[in-house]
Design an enzyme around this catalytic site. Sequence first.
Site, PDB file in Angstrom:
ATOM      1  N   ASP A 139      -5.084  -5.647   6.346  1.00 35.55           N
ATOM      2  CA  ASP A 139      -6.320  -5.205   5.699  1.00 35.55           C
ATOM      3  C   ASP A 139      -7.298  -6.375   5.581  1.00 35.55           C
ATOM      4  OD1 ASP A 139      -8.181  -3.695   4.373  1.00 35.55           O
ATOM      5  OD2 ASP A 139      -7.040  -3.517   2.514  1.00 35.55           O
TER       6      ASP A 139
ATOM      7  N   ASP B 238      -1.793 -17.764   5.830  1.00 34.30           N
ATOM      8  CA  ASP B 238      -2.824 -18.721   5.444  1.00 34.30           C
ATOM      9  C   ASP B 238      -3.221 -19.606   6.625  1.00 34.30           C
ATOM     10  OD1 ASP B 238      -0.214 -19.603   5.295  1.00 34.30           O
ATOM     11  OD2 ASP B 238      -0.515 -20.892   3.558  1.00 34.30           O
TER      12      ASP B 238
ATOM     13  N   TYR C 251       0.811  -1.213   0.000  1.00 37.62           N
ATOM     14  CA  TYR C 251       0.000   0.000   0.000  1.00 37.62           C
ATOM     15  C   TYR C 251       0.849   1.269   0.000  1.00 37.62           C
ATOM     16  CZ  TYR C 251      -4.119  -2.908   0.927  1.00 37.62           C
ATOM     17  OH  TYR C 251      -5.127  -3.840   0.840  1.00 37.62           O
TER      18      TYR C 251
ATOM     19  N   LYS D  68       4.613 -14.237   5.942  1.00 36.91           N
ATOM     20  CA  LYS D  68       4.778 -15.216   4.864  1.00 36.91           C
ATOM     21  C   LYS D  68       6.258 -15.277   4.485  1.00 36.91           C
ATOM     22  CE  LYS D  68       2.632 -18.220   2.256  1.00 36.91           C
ATOM     23  NZ  LYS D  68       2.046 -19.433   2.864  1.00 36.91           N
TER      24      LYS D  68
END
Length: 332
Positions: free
Chosen positions: A228, A204, A124, A171
């Site tokens: 988000d 995940d 972002y 991640k």
Amino acid sequence: MTTPVVLIRGDGIGPEVTQAAQAIVQAAGAHVDWIEADAGLAAADRHGDPLPETTLDLIRRYRVALKGPCTTPVGKGFRSINVRLRQALDLYASVRPVHSLPGVNVPYRNVDLVVVRENTEGLYSGLEHYVVPGVVESLRIVTRTAAERIVRYAFELARHQGRRRITFCHKADVLAQSDGLFLRTARAVADDYPFLEFEELHVDALCMQLALEPTHFDVLVMENLFGDVISDLCAGLVGGLGLVPGANIGTKYAVFEAVHGSAPDLAGKGLADPIAVTRSAALLLEHIGQVQAARRIEQAVRRTLQAGRGLTRDLGGNGTTASITEQLIANL
């Protein structure tokens, strides 16, 4: 003592829900002087910019603001108002408390967690360009400075609220350098808080575990894009974005906002639910030291939902913005 607070009404249902929140804040006994400022589609029409510099200057002057939902114009070259606001004021911490509420029909009970999201970097950052026609490159920015301050913010929040576990979401197995830096920084910060639990989860795996057993979690901290997604997922655990408050906190400034959209299809019909922006106003009151009024508002929300009278359609009732506002004030 009355505290000046900048008020951005926003677009769509924004003016209706912020007006309701103002009435509830006043009825709760808060001492606030509202300073109105422009942002959103109307501001773009008047000033040529959906986030005028005059609005930013007002927030810089008074340090704190309540914001209704704003629509970012599509196809006119404007960047997201929310992203610009957070970056311009360095509102580095997005804080989303997520609590189960009485009278709300959801599969989960006893959810009580806080999502802490880094607010200024990641994808972002808005740094993207065409490499060649048909190929766009977006830059995902991670700095040690921003990573350290958001993780430390999460640990300090946990310490002050009496929470015990901080879950860091990442991640790093795929994004070895960017998330690797974030993860190493998080571990270093965790070493300063040996009295608090610290765990690491891939994004995940976190999504799966939130769906299976959200009551395991206490404080979640993560980078911008993951935050988000996860913050909205967590809002769904307790009834949706119409119920959950939001705060954007920086070193100098703080902006509290309803996290739902501007719902232009409902604008002007008197059907919008003001609970999210009202609970955001309660967070604001707590932030400026008016704790008693903030707690009265939170208790009134719970009483109103439990009683089930005057509720808007999103809450299973057939009431209006006016009817739920009346019930919230009556239940203070």
